[in-house]
Write a protein that holds these residues in place. Structure first.
Motif, mmCIF file in Angstrom:
data_model
loop_
_atom_site.group_PDB
_atom_site.id
_atom_site.type_symbol
_atom_site.label_atom_id
_atom_site.label_comp_id
_atom_site.label_asym_id
_atom_site.label_seq_id
_atom_site.Cartn_x
_atom_site.Cartn_y
_atom_site.Cartn_z
ATOM 1 N N GLU A 1 -6.285 2.301 10.275
ATOM 2 C CA GLU A 1 -7.690 2.077 10.628
ATOM 3 C C GLU A 1 -8.494 1.610 9.406
ATOM 4 O O GLU A 1 -9.607 2.060 9.153
ATOM 5 N N TYR A 2 -7.891 0.680 8.655
ATOM 6 C CA TYR A 2 -8.560 0.146 7.469
ATOM 7 C C TYR A 2 -9.577 -0.911 7.873
ATOM 8 O O TYR A 2 -9.453 -1.559 8.916
ATOM 9 N N ASP A 3 -10.579 -1.115 7.012
ATOM 10 C CA ASP A 3 -11.533 -2.200 7.270
ATOM 11 C C ASP A 3 -11.032 -3.514 6.709
ATOM 12 O O ASP A 3 -11.463 -4.588 7.126
ATOM 13 N N SER A 4 -10.082 -3.442 5.756
ATOM 14 C CA SER A 4 -9.438 -4.654 5.258
ATOM 15 C C SER A 4 -8.139 -4.295 4.546
ATOM 16 O O SER A 4 -7.935 -3.156 4.128
ATOM 17 N N LEU A 5 -7.271 -5.304 4.456
ATOM 18 C CA LEU A 5 -5.969 -5.149 3.807
ATOM 19 C C LEU A 5 -5.655 -6.469 3.106
ATOM 20 O O LEU A 5 -5.988 -7.546 3.599
ATOM 21 N N ALA B 1 -14.104 -8.515 11.308
ATOM 22 C CA ALA B 1 -15.104 -9.577 11.381
ATOM 23 C C ALA B 1 -16.449 -9.078 10.862
ATOM 24 O O ALA B 1 -17.187 -9.816 10.197
ATOM 25 N N SER B 2 -16.740 -7.815 11.128
ATOM 26 C CA SER B 2 -18.023 -7.243 10.678
ATOM 27 C C SER B 2 -18.135 -7.222 9.161
ATOM 28 O O SER B 2 -19.234 -7.337 8.602
ATOM 29 N N VAL B 3 -17.004 -7.089 8.477
ATOM 30 C CA VAL B 3 -16.997 -7.113 7.008
ATOM 31 C C VAL B 3 -17.329 -8.511 6.509
ATOM 32 O O VAL B 3 -18.147 -8.691 5.580
ATOM 33 N N ILE B 4 -16.727 -9.527 7.121
ATOM 34 C CA ILE B 4 -16.987 -10.911 6.725
ATOM 35 C C ILE B 4 -18.444 -11.278 6.954
ATOM 36 O O ILE B 4 -19.058 -11.975 6.132
ATOM 37 N N LYS C 1 -14.023 -2.135 -0.979
ATOM 38 C CA LYS C 1 -13.531 -1.124 -1.923
ATOM 39 C C LYS C 1 -12.485 -0.222 -1.274
ATOM 40 O O LYS C 1 -11.644 0.354 -1.960
ATOM 41 N N GLU C 2 -12.523 -0.106 0.052
ATOM 42 C CA GLU C 2 -11.577 0.749 0.769
ATOM 43 C C GLU C 2 -10.362 -0.028 1.274
ATOM 44 O O GLU C 2 -9.511 0.518 1.982
ATOM 45 N N ALA C 3 -10.255 -1.300 0.908
ATOM 46 C CA ALA C 3 -9.161 -2.134 1.404
ATOM 47 C C ALA C 3 -7.804 -1.575 0.982
ATOM 48 O O ALA C 3 -7.652 -1.056 -0.128
ATOM 49 N N PHE C 4 -6.823 -1.710 1.869
ATOM 50 C CA PHE C 4 -5.483 -1.228 1.546
ATOM 51 C C PHE C 4 -4.705 -2.317 0.819
ATOM 52 O O PHE C 4 -4.558 -3.438 1.331
ATOM 53 N N PRO C 5 -4.165 -2.008 -0.377
ATOM 54 C CA PRO C 5 -3.357 -2.991 -1.105
ATOM 55 C C PRO C 5 -1.888 -2.866 -0.702
ATOM 56 O O PRO C 5 -1.227 -1.893 -1.049
ATOM 57 N N LEU C 6 -1.394 -3.829 0.030
ATOM 58 C CA LEU C 6 -0.011 -3.807 0.503
ATOM 59 C C LEU C 6 0.883 -4.493 -0.533
ATOM 60 O O LEU C 6 0.733 -5.683 -0.801
ATOM 61 N N GLU C 7 1.816 -3.733 -1.082
ATOM 62 C CA GLU C 7 2.661 -4.268 -2.149
ATOM 63 C C GLU C 7 3.756 -5.165 -1.568
ATOM 64 O O GLU C 7 4.482 -4.779 -0.664
ATOM 65 N N VAL C 8 3.861 -6.371 -2.113
ATOM 66 C CA VAL C 8 4.882 -7.326 -1.709
ATOM 67 C C VAL C 8 5.546 -7.859 -2.973
ATOM 68 O O VAL C 8 4.921 -8.562 -3.766
ATOM 69 N N ASN C 9 6.798 -7.495 -3.175
ATOM 70 C CA ASN C 9 7.543 -7.999 -4.322
ATOM 71 C C ASN C 9 8.605 -8.969 -3.821
ATOM 72 O O ASN C 9 9.676 -8.571 -3.380
ATOM 73 N N HIS C 10 8.244 -10.241 -3.853
ATOM 74 C CA HIS C 10 9.079 -11.283 -3.268
ATOM 75 C C HIS C 10 8.800 -12.575 -4.033
ATOM 76 O O HIS C 10 7.662 -12.809 -4.449
ATOM 77 N N PRO C 11 9.794 -13.442 -4.207
ATOM 78 C CA PRO C 11 9.547 -14.704 -4.922
ATOM 79 C C PRO C 11 8.409 -15.540 -4.346
ATOM 80 O O PRO C 11 7.722 -16.255 -5.075
#
Length: 223
Positions: A127-131, A178-181, A189-199
């Motif tokens: 239920e994040y507001d952004s990722l 959309a409401s954030v945009i 500030k509450e966005a979830f940082p999804l880690e992607v380690n890929h070329p």
């Protein structure tokens, strides 16, 4: 009650100065832009794919490959105009009913096949507001002051594998309300940082050298 939509938006201005015609330059068998269009079209939870552009050639390519076009006005097409203004304009044109926006940048054409599905599931479940996607850095950074190098994220002699974890925004994808945009933000500030380690996370096309590297990775993947 009308279903709240999830849409993908791909900003694609004309007039690239460092790599002319970049957004429709062929990467493999497809114009650069189309890699992001087709990536979005593969996902059933995306209700529509929009390309925001001020360029007639980009518009033609977009329509040829089955995405929708939002004509970007000149005042939102300058070199220094932030991406969020294009996203906000698309939402204003599309109208009410959009809940989630997936931003795909043309300059990041290569993405792991399962990434967006995993990211959207994480976004919904949390239920994040952004990722947004990030990649761990393995370089030793420092500053130069008074002709001296001052380490930033390590101590001289420290092994790379022992660095404190630092991450960079890789640009592969963004998901946001959309409401954030409409409040002129993409990453909160509450966005979830999804880690992607890929070329693919190292591809961000701005120059011919960047394009050549993307082509190398694409060929390697296809073979």
């Amino acid at each position: 009650m009308n279903k709240k939509k999830t849409i993908a938006i791909i900003p694609a201005r004309g007039g690239s100065k460092r790599l002319p015609g970049k957004n429709i330059k062929l990467l493999g068998d497809l114009p650069l832009l189309v890699h992001s269009i087709r990536y979005a079209q593969q996902h059933e939870f995306i209700d529509a794919v929009y390309v925001s552009t001020d360029d007639a050639a980009i518009k033609n390519v977009t329509l040829t490959y089955g995405a929708k076009v939002v004509d970007r006005p000149e005042n939102l097409s300058g070199d220094f105009e932030p991406t969020v203004s294009a996203l906000k304009h698309v939402l204003e044109v599309v109208g009410a009913g959009v809940e989630n926006v997936i931003l795909l940048q043309v300059t990041n054409p290569l993405r792991p096949d399962t990434l967006l599905k995993q990211a959207f599931l994480k976004y919904k479940e949390g239920e994040y507001d952004s990722l947004f996607t990030v990649t761990r850095n393995h370089q030793k950074f420092g500053k130069i002051a008074n002709d001296k190098f001052i380490p930033f994220n390590y101590e001289i002699g420290q092994r790379s594998q022992d660095l404190e974890p630092l991450y960079y925004e890789n640009g592969l994808l963004y998901i946001t309300k959309a409401s954030v945009i409409l409040q002129n933000e993409i990453i909160t500030k509450e966005a979830f940082p999804l880690e992607v380690n890929h070329p693919f996370a190292d591809v961000d096309i701005d120059t011919q050298e960047d394009f050549d590297y993307a082509e190398f990775l694409l060929n390697k993947t296809n073979n």
